[in-house]
Structures are given as C-alpha cells and as structure tokens.
Design an enzyme around this catalytic site. Structure first.
Site: not given
Ligand SMILES: NC(=O)C1=CN([C@@H]2O[C@H](COP(=O)(O)OP(=O)(O)OC[C@H]3O[C@@H](n4cnc5c(N)ncnc54)[C@H](OP(=O)(O)O)[C@@H]3O)[C@@H](O)[C@H]2O)C=CC1
Ligand SMILES: O=C1O[C@H](COP(=O)(O)O)[C@@H](O)[C@H](O)[C@H]1O
Length: 584
Positions: A104, A109, A272, A327, A332, A425, A477, A560
C-alpha cells in the site's frame, strides 16, 4: 474449468466459495446468471447504483431485469432458486467485502489502486459493506494512510457533487496494518483486524498484490494460511510481471497454485481494462460492416503501437531487468492482438473468450531475431533543454543494453490471417504518448478512380484507427470527393471522437478491472494457459538476443524512434500509419 463449491471450508485460499454460473432465461429472452440474479433479489431492488449496471462481459451481473418496464419481484424467481442463500461474487446485506492492498505504500497503490477504489465508491459501484486495508512494511497509522490516500483522490465525473463528503466517507473505510511480507504471524494479525470490521457477516476477501514479483509467493502463502476467508470467497489480483520467460512464469504459476486455485488468481493486464480495447469486440461483433472484412481477404496489415513521451524516470531498476519487449509487447500489445484476431467466441463468458485468445496465440509463429529490431534512447538537447539518456538514469546499470524501444513483425498461421503482418511498435522517450490499433485495408481491385491517386496507391487504401489513448477515438480513413465541379478526391476521416460524443468521461482501466475482480468476472484477466502461450512466442527471441548481446540502435529522446523500425516494416511491405502525417 472446474468450479469449486466448498461452503464449509477451513481457513485456506483454496476455498473460493462460488456457485457455478448456471444460466436461466426469463421472459425477455435474455440470459442471466442465476447466482447473481438471486443475489440481486436478496439485496433489494432499490439498492445502490451498481446493482443496476453491468460488469464488463455485457451480462447484467447484478442487474434487475425489468419485464414490460415493471420491476422484478419475487414472483419472477424460479422456485428452485428462491431458497438458495446468496454466496456468489456479489454482495448481499449479509456479506462484506474486504480489499487488502498489499504494498500500500508503493507507487501503483497510490497512483492507481486507491484512486480507482475511490472512484468506484464515488459512483456507488462498491457493495454496501466494504473496507479497504493497506498492508506494507512501512509503519503508518490508519490516519497516516488516509492522509496519504487523500492526496491522490480526485472526483472524476463531477467535481462539485459531494466530492468532499464522499472522500471523507471513503477514507473512514480505509485501515492500515504494517507487517512483513513473509510473516504468517503478521498476516494472522491482519486477519484479526479484518474479522473485526467484518462483524460476523459472510466475509469475501480480495487481496491486491501491488508489490515486486519476488515476494508474490511469500505473500500468497502467508495470506492463504492465515488471512483467507473461512466461509466466503478469497481472490488475489496479481500484478505483472508474471515471470521473465516461459520457465520463470511456469514456476511462478506452480508456486501460486500451491495455495490458490486458478479461478482465484486474477492476473491483471490493465490494457484489457481500457475503454477502446473493451470496445474492440463490440465494434467487430456487433456491426455488420466490420466482421466480414476481418481477414486476410481484406486486411493488408495490422499495427499495434505504443509510445510514451517520457523515459524510465525512477523505474529503471525494474525496467532494466525486463526491457520493453517484456514490459509492453509480451503482455499489453499481445493481448490486444489476441482479442483483435480471435475467432468469434461461443459466448461472452470468460472461458469462451479466453479459449479463443489461446487458440490465436498458439497459432502464431514464435518470434525470431530477424522479426525484431530494438532501440535505446540517448540523451540530447533541444531548445535549450537537455534530455537524459536511458543510461543516465541512476537506477540503470552503466552500459546497459536493455531495449527501451522495439518493433516486431508477427504472423498468425491460420486460415483467417495467413500472411498478414501484425506489426508491433513500443517505445519510451518518444515524441508523443499514444496507444493505437491501426488496420490497413487492401486496395480496391480495379479502382475506377485509380488515376486520381497518382502513383502511390497505398495512400488510397482505407485505414481504421482505434486510438486507445489519449483522446480516445475511432476513425476510418476514406477516399472522398472534394465538393465542387470536376473530380478531385481527398482522404477524409469518418470520425468518432469520444470526448465529443461521450462527454461524461471514461473510467480508468483499474476501476473496471477491480470491479470485475469483485464480481468474479474473469474475462479481462489472463488465464495461465494464455500466459504460457504468450511466453512461448517471446522466450526464444529474448534468450537469443540476450545470449548474443544484441546492441540496440540509439535514438534521441523525444524522437520518432530508430530508423530500423521503417526497414522492418518495409520488409513486409508496410508503412507505419502513425508516421504518415495524416494523423487526426
Ligand atoms: N508503478 C506502475 O506504474 C506499475 C507497476 N506495476 C507492477 O505493480 C507492482 C507494484 O508496483 P510499484 O507500486 O511501482 O512498486 P514499488 O516499488 O513502489 O513497491 C511497492 C511496495 O512494495 C514494497 N517493496 C518494494 N521493494 C521491495 C523489496 N525489494 N522487498 C520487499 N518489499 C518491497 C514497498 O513497501 P514497504 O517498504 O512499505 O513494504 C513498496 O512501497 C509491481 O509488481 C510492478 O511491476 C505494473 C504496472 C505499472
Ligand atoms: O504496464 C506498464 O504500463 C505503463 C503504461 O500504462 P498506461 O496505462 O499509462 O499507458 C508503462 O509506463 C509501464 O512501463 C508498464 O510497466
């Protein structure tokens, strides 16, 4: 897929209490799912707004079907259904829903999940009895969590209507528990707090794993053993990445399945949940004008394009381990391709749709090195401003050759699509942020107006564009006569611009997907065999390019992309539609 019924379960995830969704037909000749239907009756007809609307498969999961404009009454329920208690994915006054966001304190989150939950609450889509829990290692009080969440909440639709009040109401339902991800004891403490809020009602529990993938299994184990619902359902939303290749993905799935059944796992691909991706099937299957053209007979090529006008910016640590192919493309864009190219499913049920998607994926030729070009952005200066290279990101290892751009040509070896290139792409740090699907049609045979087009007949072919984001639109188009005397033709657009046609606004993908997970609707989530098929297409290519240490072609930040993408397209007799200069 087997649906389990185990109302007397002990505390373990592997007990997703779920009535098989038998279907009944009522007078209006529409088909409804019995369990949901019964739940609706038991919830009362005047309940919240989400009871009137539909989940994403088009079936009215909670809807009260009206007969001749009259509300549905007890008399409309088949006798054998009247006594069945409500135990499906939806709500009843006797059930509660707890949503635990694990991780969280993290970026996703804050940016997406809490705002989406608030939007659902704001629009009355959440059940009457619900609570949101944050779980992470960071020490926080409930108040601090609320403060953190409140900073990202916005009122999407109507900024003025009770937004402040609604936010306060929502925040009062948010709680926090700090714990380690591998501690059963800490999850047992969470369970205690969940029970307090559930107040003896039938508990349904949804866990959202918004954490790095290396701790998915620990969390699932602890939550499964110590915090799953004893008598209601337990579901887990898993964020990508689902592994790095076929092997690691298979291992992850096997580990998760020690604690969960497949139908409890909701593998999210947020593309999706995007409106235009959702609309793809509607466009194709409910308009006579498109489906007959949807094959190699009329379609010359299909292009799936993703671009972002920013770089990795802080996410380099994650990104460098994955690269743009894993990624964006393997998930996607490939998911969009599967939806685009699948055969007509038997119905809109999740399994029927996912069966068709798997068939398409399994009909595809695994990618080879010559089908792909890769690039990486380099720094440059423009207008007095300097833009960093990918390798300038402090979270990226020096000298990294991870691609931030890729273009690929894919082929589906089936009767419908034989020989049609599906070009993908995807790139970061490009000139624009955009995601679109472009369908280029064949030439008109023996075109009477051929001479009006000059030598470039390609310019005269029809192109259908679904602009997924930003500024959602569908346009076609066409060639058109310029009004006036004489005969001059030009290219025009038949244009459906969403913001003009649907001013109410478009829900975020996470709203739709969270709601579906709450409803138990799996259509927009990835099944494990789909995932296997997707990895089977990309794993050989990824392995080979990593073994051979393929050096990406550099392209300037904000450009581009690498010129190699044009050569790849030209090899298949294609021009990228987004670079034609005719974009809307
Ligand atoms: N951010 C984005 O835009 C996107 C993220 N995702 C996926 O969603 C998931 C969460 O992403 P995101 O919120 O960016 O991730 P974060 O790196 O912000 O990690 C979420 C939380 O997990 C805990 N955490 C981070 N690193 C570790 C570690 N090495 N070991 C244990 N706990 C850890 C931390 O909480 P605490 O320290 O409080 O425990 C952190 O606040 C990932 O699987 C990511 O790939 C997918 C699509 C887009
Ligand atoms: O899953 C991911 O998506 C974002 C792009 O999502 P969007 O809804 O903002 O188009 C991308 O930036 C990220 O690298 C990837 O992990």
């Amino acid at each position: 897929m087997a649906t389990r019924i185990n109302p007397c379960s002990s505390s373990s995830f592997k007990h997703d209490v779920h009535i098989p969704t038998r279907r009944i037909t009522i007078a209006s000749s529409r088909t409804y799912r019995t369990s949901k239907w019964v739940s609706q009756i038991s919830s009362g007809i005047h309940a919240k707004r989400h009871l009137e609307l539909k989940s994403s498969n088009g079936y009215p999961l909670n809807a009260v079907p009206l007969q001749d404009g009259n509300p549905l009454t007890e008399d409309h329920i088949a006798p054998q259904l009247k006594e069945r208690p409500f135990i499906s994915g939806s709500e009843s006054p006797e059930s509660t829903l707890s949503i635990t966001v694990v991780g969280a304190s993290g970026d996703l989150a804050k940016k997406k999940i809490f705002p989406a939950l608030f939007a659902l609450f704001y629009e009355d889509w959440l059940p009457e009895n619900f609570a949101v829990f944050g779980y992470a290692r960071t020490k926080m009080t409930d108040e601090e969590l609320r403060d953190m969440i409140s900073k990202t909440l916005t009122c999407r639709i109507d900024k003025s209507a009770n937004c402040g009040d609604k936010m306060d109401q929502f925040l009062k339902r948010c709680f926090y528990h700090s714990g380690q991800y591998s501690s059963e004891e800490h999850f047992a403490e969470l369970d205690k707090k969940l029970k307090e809020k559930e107040g003896g009602k039938l508990p349904n529990r949804l866990f959202y794993l918004s954490i790095p993938p290396n701790i998915f299994v620990d969390v699932v184990r602890c939550a499964s053993l110590r915090a799953s619902s004893a008598s209601g359902w337990t579901r887990v939303i898993v964020e990508k990445p689902f592994g790095r290749d076929s092997q690691s993905s298979g291992e992850l799935t096997r580990s998760l399945k020690k604690y969960l059944n497949e139908d409890q796992i909701f593998r999210i691909d947020h593309y999706l949940g995007k409106e235009l991706v959702e609309n793809l099937s509607v466009l194709r299957f409910s308009n006579l004008v498109f489906e007959p053209l949807w094959s190699r007979n009329y379609i010359r090529n299909v292009q799936l394009i993703f671009s972002e006008d920013f770089g990795t910016e802080g996410r380099g640590g994650y990104f460098d381990n994955y690269g743009i192919i894993r990624d964006i493309m393997q998930n996607h864009l490939l998911q969009i391709l599967a939806l685009f190219a699948m055969e007509t499913p038997v119905s809109l049920d999740a399994e029927d749709i996912r069966n068709e998607k798997v068939k398409v994926l399994r009909s595809m030729r695994p990618l080879q090195l010559e089908d792909v070009i890769v690039g990486q952005y380099k720094g440059h200066s423009k207008g007095g401003q300097s833009y960093p290279a990918y390798t300038d990101d402090p979270t990226v290892p020096k000298g990294s050759i991870t691609p931030t751009f890729a273009a690929a040509a894919l082929f589906i070896n089936n009767a419908r699509w034989d020989g049609v290139p599906f070009l993908m792409k995807a790139g970061k740090a490009l000139h624009t942020r955009r995601a679109e699907i472009r369908v280029q049609f064949r030439h008109v045979p023996g075109n009477l107006y051929k001479r009006n087009f000059g030598t470039d007949l390609d310019k005269a072919t029809n192109e259908l564009v679904l602009r997924v984001q930003p500024d959602e639109a569908i346009y076609l188009k066409i060639n058109n006569k310029v009004p006036g005397l004489g005969m001059k033709l030009d290219r025009s657009d038949l244009n459906l611009l969403y913001r003009a046609r649907y001013p109410r606004g478009i829900p975020d993908a996470y709203e739709r997907l969270l709601l579906d997970a709450i409803e138990g609707e799996r259509r927009l989530f990835i099944r494990s065999d789909e995932l296997d098929a997707a990895w089977a297409l990309f794993t050989p290519l990824l392995k080979e390019s990593e073994e051979k240490k393929i050096i990406p072609e550099l392209y300037p930040y904000g450009s581009r992309g690498p010129v190699g993408a044009h050569y790849l397209a030209a090899k298949h007799n294609v021009r990228w539609g987004d670079l034609s200069g005719e974009e809307l």
